[in-house]
Write an enzyme that holds these catalytic residues in place. Structure first.
Site, PDB file in Angstrom:
ATOM      1  N   LEU A 122       0.843  -1.194   0.000  1.00 30.10           N
ATOM      2  CA  LEU A 122       0.000   0.000   0.000  1.00 30.10           C
ATOM      3  C   LEU A 122       0.883   1.249   0.000  1.00 30.10           C
ATOM      4  O   LEU A 122       1.707   1.443   0.893  1.00 30.10           O
ATOM      5  CB  LEU A 122      -0.926  -0.004   1.212  1.00 30.10           C
ATOM      6  N   GLY A 127      -1.057   6.763   0.031  1.00 27.55           N
ATOM      7  CA  GLY A 127      -1.230   7.915   0.908  1.00 27.55           C
ATOM      8  C   GLY A 127      -0.599   9.177   0.350  1.00 27.55           C
ATOM      9  O   GLY A 127       0.341   9.129  -0.443  1.00 27.55           O
ATOM     10  N   THR A 174      -7.797   1.611   4.248  1.00 25.97           N
ATOM     11  CA  THR A 174      -6.865   0.524   3.943  1.00 25.97           C
ATOM     12  C   THR A 174      -7.553  -0.682   3.317  1.00 25.97           C
ATOM     13  O   THR A 174      -6.990  -1.337   2.432  1.00 25.97           O
ATOM     14  CB  THR A 174      -6.125   0.100   5.215  1.00 25.97           C
ATOM     15  N   GLY A 205       4.272   0.630   2.084  1.00 19.39           N
ATOM     16  CA  GLY A 205       5.469   1.220   1.504  1.00 19.39           C
ATOM     17  C   GLY A 205       6.245   2.098   2.452  1.00 19.39           C
ATOM     18  O   GLY A 205       7.439   2.315   2.254  1.00 19.39           O
ATOM     19  N   ASP A 206       5.586   2.619   3.491  1.00 23.28           N
ATOM     20  CA  ASP A 206       6.274   3.466   4.466  1.00 23.28           C
ATOM     21  C   ASP A 206       6.697   2.689   5.710  1.00 23.28           C
ATOM     22  O   ASP A 206       7.033   3.279   6.732  1.00 23.28           O
ATOM     23  CB  ASP A 206       5.417   4.674   4.841  1.00 23.28           C
ATOM     24  N   ASN A 227       6.350   8.709   8.613  1.00 21.45           N
ATOM     25  CA  ASN A 227       5.347   9.672   8.164  1.00 21.45           C
ATOM     26  C   ASN A 227       5.831  11.111   8.181  1.00 21.45           C
ATOM     27  O   ASN A 227       5.123  11.996   7.714  1.00 21.45           O
ATOM     28  CB  ASN A 227       4.099   9.558   9.046  1.00 21.45           C
ATOM     29  N   HIS A 268      48.199  14.858  -2.903  1.00 19.35           N
ATOM     30  CA  HIS A 268      47.587  16.072  -2.389  1.00 19.35           C
ATOM     31  C   HIS A 268      47.235  17.058  -3.492  1.00 19.35           C
ATOM     32  O   HIS A 268      47.915  17.175  -4.498  1.00 19.35           O
ATOM     33  CB  HIS A 268      48.467  16.789  -1.345  1.00 19.35           C
ATOM     34  N   TYR A 314      37.798  19.330 -19.760  1.00 21.05           N
ATOM     35  CA  TYR A 314      36.549  19.871 -20.317  1.00 21.05           C
ATOM     36  C   TYR A 314      36.839  21.142 -21.098  1.00 21.05           C
ATOM     37  O   TYR A 314      37.467  22.072 -20.576  1.00 21.05           O
ATOM     38  CB  TYR A 314      35.577  20.147 -19.171  1.00 21.05           C
TER      39      TYR A 314
END
Length: 451
Positions: A10, A13, A80, A103-104, A228, A347, A371
């Site tokens: 689930l 939410g 739920t 899922g949480d 949450n 270094h 670059y």
């Protein structure tokens, strides 16, 4: 024979307490979305089906899952029980055991899921298995009232009697049931409550009313902590890191100040690795036996060979490969560069888009100028080459084996094997010039002060 397994996760939410544009279950723990921590545990069971119930920000979840699970949409979101029912179509024709996860709640171990399924498959054939735990502070949780391992009643805290509130066994929300039982029970759940929602826990009360057994499996509170808010996310990160540090030390790594070392979900350490304080690992790091990572280093996407030394204050970026006993020292940054065995950059150096041969020495202040404003270019440094301090190697360029680049050189053309390359402006010597300059300036300053 074991029944096929399906997992319903689930994740519909809204996650409003996170105050984020990112879906709640995609917030990372140890560099990995919390949902994917859970899915990895699910995958250990080799499930036949995985269904993630989505609602808000469904496109983000679809991208994160990359086709590894089916999606079922819950819209509107009516509790739920209603969420689980949205997975029924995806499980049409499935006749096996179903795990209901969140899922949480990312840290549920595969072993705990297996324990729930084993209890479901026991000879007394429970209709529903409830995962319960005993938190340090049970105030906010619904209670699970049991007789042995039989669930007699499930009650929300606000509805519980004083005697029921004294019970410390609490509902995690996670359940297991056979698919045919699960959806038959859900079809009988109503929204006859103040919130006008369909609650998953009602299937336990319905099964009990039918005279069916509902069983409980107990687990550690750390396995079922929900996330949450940002504070709970931080607590979950700390929990995961503490576990991983203990695991690393048990496997033979030395952490000088464990609480200051931060691992990624996929960090791999060999034996006798030493990690000094305040080291951060991003994703994709592999460290071979006997390597030392010194303090205040940041490493991601790097492979570090046996016996290497890195840091202090080093940054290794994705694409870095260090051969055996290579050394990267303080204030050195490496990206997309491969260093051979025993190569050294001790270094104040940047090595990007480069290959450095075994035994080469890169002097302080050396820069690979990779670059040009549009494209990246390669620098190749041969074995045992010596690059003097404060040199700029303008890519694309090759420095041959055993070559020497003199300090302060800006190299734009290839250097052959064994050559010495000196690229400096002419050094002028003017005897007495400094004395004359200082004398003139002192006189000028004195004149200005008299005005």
């Amino acid at each position: 024979m074991n029944n096929p397994i399906a997992a319903i996760v689930l994740a519909a939410g809204k996650g409003t307490r996170m105050k984020s544009d990112l879906h709640k279950v995609l917030h990372p723990i140890a560099g990995r979305p919390m949902l994917l921590h859970l899915m990895a545990s699910v995958d250990e069971l080799s499930p036949a089906k995985k269904v993630v119930v989505v609602g808000d920000k469904a496109d983000q979840l679809e991208a994160a899952l990359s086709g590894t699970a089916e999606l079922a949409v819950q819209e509107p979101q009516l509790g739920t029980g209603h969420a689980v029912r949205q997975a029924e179509a995806a499980l049409s024709g499935f006749d096996g055991d179903v795990l209901i996860l969140y899922g949480d709640v990312p840290f549920v171990p595969a072993a705990t899921m297996r324990a729930m399924l084993d209890r479901l498959g026991a000879s007394d054939a429970p209709a529903v298995v409830v995962l319960a735990f005993e938190p340090a502070d049970p105030l906010q949780y619904g209670r699970v009232i049991t007789d042995g391992d039989r669930v007699v009643k499930m009650v929300e805290h606000k509805d519980a009697t004083d005697a029921e509130r004294a019970v410390r066994l609490c509902n995690s929300g996670l359940m297991a049931a056979r698919a045919r039982d699960l959806f038959a029970l859900l079809a009988r759940v109503t929204d006859d409550n103040a919130a006008k929602e369909f609650y998953l826990v009602d299937i336990v009360n319905i099964a009990n009313a039918d005279g069916r057994l509902c069983a409980v499996v107990k687990t550690d509170p750390a396995d079922v902590g929900g996330i949450n808010s940002r504070a709970e996310l931080a607590a979950a990160e700390a929990q995961w890191q503490a576990f991983r540090r203990e695991e690393a030390m048990a496997a033979g790594a030395s952490l000088r100040a464990p609480e200051t070392v931060w691992f990624s979900w996929d960090t791999q350490l060999g034996r006798d690795v030493t990690i000094e304080p305040n080291v951060v690992f991003g994703p994709g790091v592999k460290i071979a036996d006997g390597a030392t990572i010194r303090a205040f280093s940041h490493i991601e996407g790097a492979t570090i060979g046996a016996g290497c030394e890195v840091g202090p204050f080093a940054r290794l970026r994705p694409g870095t490969v260090l051969g055996e006993k290579a050394k990267i020292g303080n204030f050195v940054e490496v990206k997309k560069a491969v260093l051979g065995a025993g190569a050294k950059a001790n270094h104040l150096t940047y090595l990007g888009d480069a290959t450095v041969g075994a035994g080469a020495n890169i002097g302080a202040g050396t820069i690979t100028c990779n670059y040009d404003g549009y494209f990246k270019h390669q620098t190749q440094i041969g074995e045992r080459a010596f690059i003097g301090s404060n040199s700029a190697l303008v890519a694309p360029v090759k420095i041959g084996a055993d070559a020497i680049v003199a300090a302060g050189s800006t190299v734009t053309l290839d250097v052959g094997d064994g050559e010495l390359r000196i690229v400096r402006g002419e050094q002028l010597v003017k005897p007495g010039w400094a004395d004359r300059f200082h004398d003139a300036m002192r006189k000028k300053k004195a004149a200005e002060q008299k005005k």
